[in-house]
Scaffold this motif. Structure first.
Motif, mmCIF file in Angstrom:
data_model
loop_
_atom_site.group_PDB
_atom_site.id
_atom_site.type_symbol
_atom_site.label_atom_id
_atom_site.label_comp_id
_atom_site.label_asym_id
_atom_site.label_seq_id
_atom_site.Cartn_x
_atom_site.Cartn_y
_atom_site.Cartn_z
ATOM 1 N N GLY A 149 0.818 -1.273 -0.170
ATOM 2 C CA GLY A 149 -0.011 0.256 0.062
ATOM 3 C C GLY A 149 0.850 1.023 0.309
ATOM 4 O O GLY A 149 2.112 1.106 0.365
ATOM 5 N N GLY B 99 -0.963 -5.167 10.531
ATOM 6 C CA GLY B 99 -1.368 -5.602 9.097
ATOM 7 C C GLY B 99 0.157 -5.220 8.325
ATOM 8 O O GLY B 99 -0.059 -4.279 7.356
ATOM 9 N N PRO C 186 4.521 -7.094 3.822
ATOM 10 C CA PRO C 186 6.076 -7.727 3.864
ATOM 11 C C PRO C 186 7.048 -6.901 4.618
ATOM 12 O O PRO C 186 8.033 -7.177 4.667
ATOM 13 C CB PRO C 186 6.320 -7.426 2.126
ATOM 14 N N ASP D 25 7.810 -0.930 6.517
ATOM 15 C CA ASP D 25 7.843 0.095 7.406
ATOM 16 C C ASP D 25 8.799 -0.424 8.640
ATOM 17 O O ASP D 25 9.279 0.595 9.468
ATOM 18 C CB ASP D 25 6.477 0.383 7.729
ATOM 19 N N LEU E 69 2.444 -8.273 12.795
ATOM 20 C CA LEU E 69 1.404 -9.141 12.562
ATOM 21 C C LEU E 69 0.479 -9.151 11.248
ATOM 22 O O LEU E 69 0.329 -7.865 10.700
ATOM 23 C CB LEU E 69 0.100 -8.997 13.732
ATOM 24 N N ASP E 70 0.588 -10.046 10.442
ATOM 25 C CA ASP E 70 -0.300 -10.106 9.071
ATOM 26 C C ASP E 70 -0.800 -11.553 9.168
ATOM 27 O O ASP E 70 -0.088 -12.432 9.137
ATOM 28 C CB ASP E 70 0.637 -9.683 7.816
ATOM 29 N N THR E 71 -2.059 -11.787 8.759
ATOM 30 C CA THR E 71 -2.784 -12.829 8.584
ATOM 31 C C THR E 71 -2.261 -13.587 7.161
ATOM 32 O O THR E 71 -2.564 -14.722 7.164
ATOM 33 C CB THR E 71 -4.363 -12.855 8.414
ATOM 34 N N PHE F 67 3.795 -13.412 3.764
ATOM 35 C CA PHE F 67 4.221 -11.857 3.968
ATOM 36 C C PHE F 67 5.130 -12.079 5.541
ATOM 37 O O PHE F 67 6.161 -11.530 5.597
ATOM 38 C CB PHE F 67 3.281 -10.912 4.487
ATOM 39 N N ASP G 217 -1.190 -13.826 13.711
ATOM 40 C CA ASP G 217 -2.321 -13.652 14.651
ATOM 41 C C ASP G 217 -3.031 -12.341 14.054
ATOM 42 O O ASP G 217 -2.686 -11.325 13.515
ATOM 43 C CB ASP G 217 -2.011 -13.095 16.087
ATOM 44 N N ALA H 168 -0.312 0.747 8.504
ATOM 45 C CA ALA H 168 -0.317 1.405 7.131
ATOM 46 C C ALA H 168 -1.262 0.754 6.334
ATOM 47 O O ALA H 168 -1.036 -0.263 5.827
ATOM 48 C CB ALA H 168 1.089 1.426 6.611
ATOM 49 N N ALA I 150 -4.079 -0.815 6.680
ATOM 50 C CA ALA I 150 -4.745 -1.979 7.143
ATOM 51 C C ALA I 150 -6.018 -1.684 8.199
ATOM 52 O O ALA I 150 -6.402 -2.831 8.237
ATOM 53 C CB ALA I 150 -3.593 -2.763 7.734
ATOM 54 N N PHE J 206 -9.496 -3.022 7.143
ATOM 55 C CA PHE J 206 -10.034 -4.441 7.551
ATOM 56 C C PHE J 206 -10.942 -4.495 8.900
ATOM 57 O O PHE J 206 -11.856 -5.172 8.767
ATOM 58 C CB PHE J 206 -8.920 -5.348 7.535
ATOM 59 N N LEU J 207 -10.735 -3.672 9.785
ATOM 60 C CA LEU J 207 -11.370 -3.582 11.060
ATOM 61 C C LEU J 207 -12.531 -2.605 11.140
ATOM 62 O O LEU J 207 -13.538 -2.698 11.965
ATOM 63 C CB LEU J 207 -10.399 -3.542 12.068
#
Ligand SMILES: C[S@@+](CC[C@H](N)C(=O)[O-])C[C@H]1O[C@@H](n2cnc3c(N)ncnc32)[C@H](O)[C@@H]1O
Length: 236
Positions: A15, A41, A44, A47, A63-65, A69, A88, A103, A105, A108-109
């Protein structure tokens, strides 16, 4: 692998964002010397080096589902005990943090629900920095409206800031990510499209390449109508 990830595998970031905008946002805070940071989120992990450059003694949970990544973040920081990474759900991170960095992400929530949920995961002197796609207030073209219909909850700047306040946060600073931050994201995507064009084994990949290209073309033609609002906020 889905056609989306054929295009997106091993790109530097997922992004808009860059070091300049990261440093702009961090310049509004005085973090502890060794802060606990959640990169929610993380994709890869583009940041993470910038966050570590800002606070070399930071401990970062990324964390990234999407497991590939996380594999990439782990490989890149294999010898660095400051960085842990996992798949998680970022909505329920383990522990409390001095900074939640997210950044592109939070959508999504949902801005309000995501920020409300994170209140229990923040230390006393903490902050959240997020970026959220929204309308800039320029007249909206049919092309932009049609494309971003895929993001049904897309608001304008006032809506995003109102949600932030409704979640119990004070906004310290906000601005749209500069165009350079979009170029940092889109240039590698464009190079990947150009490389894959003509090699597609199936219609699914062709359609995915077309969709990516039309998003980039839209940004060139109508990128002033929408932007990523970067927000620095602290709990009230
Ligand atoms: C637009 S990408 C941005 C990635 C990264 N921050 C960057 O700028 O390169 C959003 C990321 O959020 C991740 N994500 C979505 N929902 C998540 C969740 N509930 N927990 C953890 N990661 C999530 C996605 O897998 C995706 O990699």
């Amino acid at each position: 692998m889905t056609a989306f990830f054929v295009i997106h595998s091993d790109l530097p970031r997922e992004g808009p964002g860059d070091d300049e905008s990261l440093n702009w946002a961090l310049s509004h805070l005085t973090l502890p010397r060794a802060p606990r940071i959640l990169d929610a989120g993380c994709g890869p992990g583009a940041d993470i080096p910038g966050l570590l450059a800002h606070r070399p003694q930071a401990r970062i949970l990324a964390l990234d589902t999407h497991a590939p990544f996380i594999d990439r973040v782990r490989a890149r920081h294999a010898d660095d005990p400051r960085v842990r990474a996992g798949t998680d759900d970022m909505a329920r991170p383990d522990g409390r943090f001095d900074l939640i960095w997210t950044a592109g992400a939070l959508y999504f929530l949902g801005v309000r629900a995501g920020l409300q949920g994170w209140r229990d995961h923040l230390t006393d002197e903490c902050a959240v920095i997020y970026s959220e796609l929204c309308w800039t207030g320029q007249p909206r073209s049919d092309a932009a409206l049609a494309h971003w219909a895929q993001y049904e909850a897309m608001q304008d700047q006032n809506g995003v800031l109102a949600d932030t306040r409704a979640a119990g946060f004070t906004v310290l600073a906000h601005r749209y990510l500069p165009q350079a931050a979009w170029a940092t994201y889109y240039q590698p995507v464009q190079a990947r499209i150009d490389r894959l064009r003509g090699t597609e084994p199936d219609a699914e990949l062709t359609a995915a390449l077309d969709a990516e290209q039309s998003e980039i073309d839209l940004w060139h033609a109508h990128g002033n109508e929408y932007g990523y609002l970067q927000v620095v906020a602290v709990p009230e």
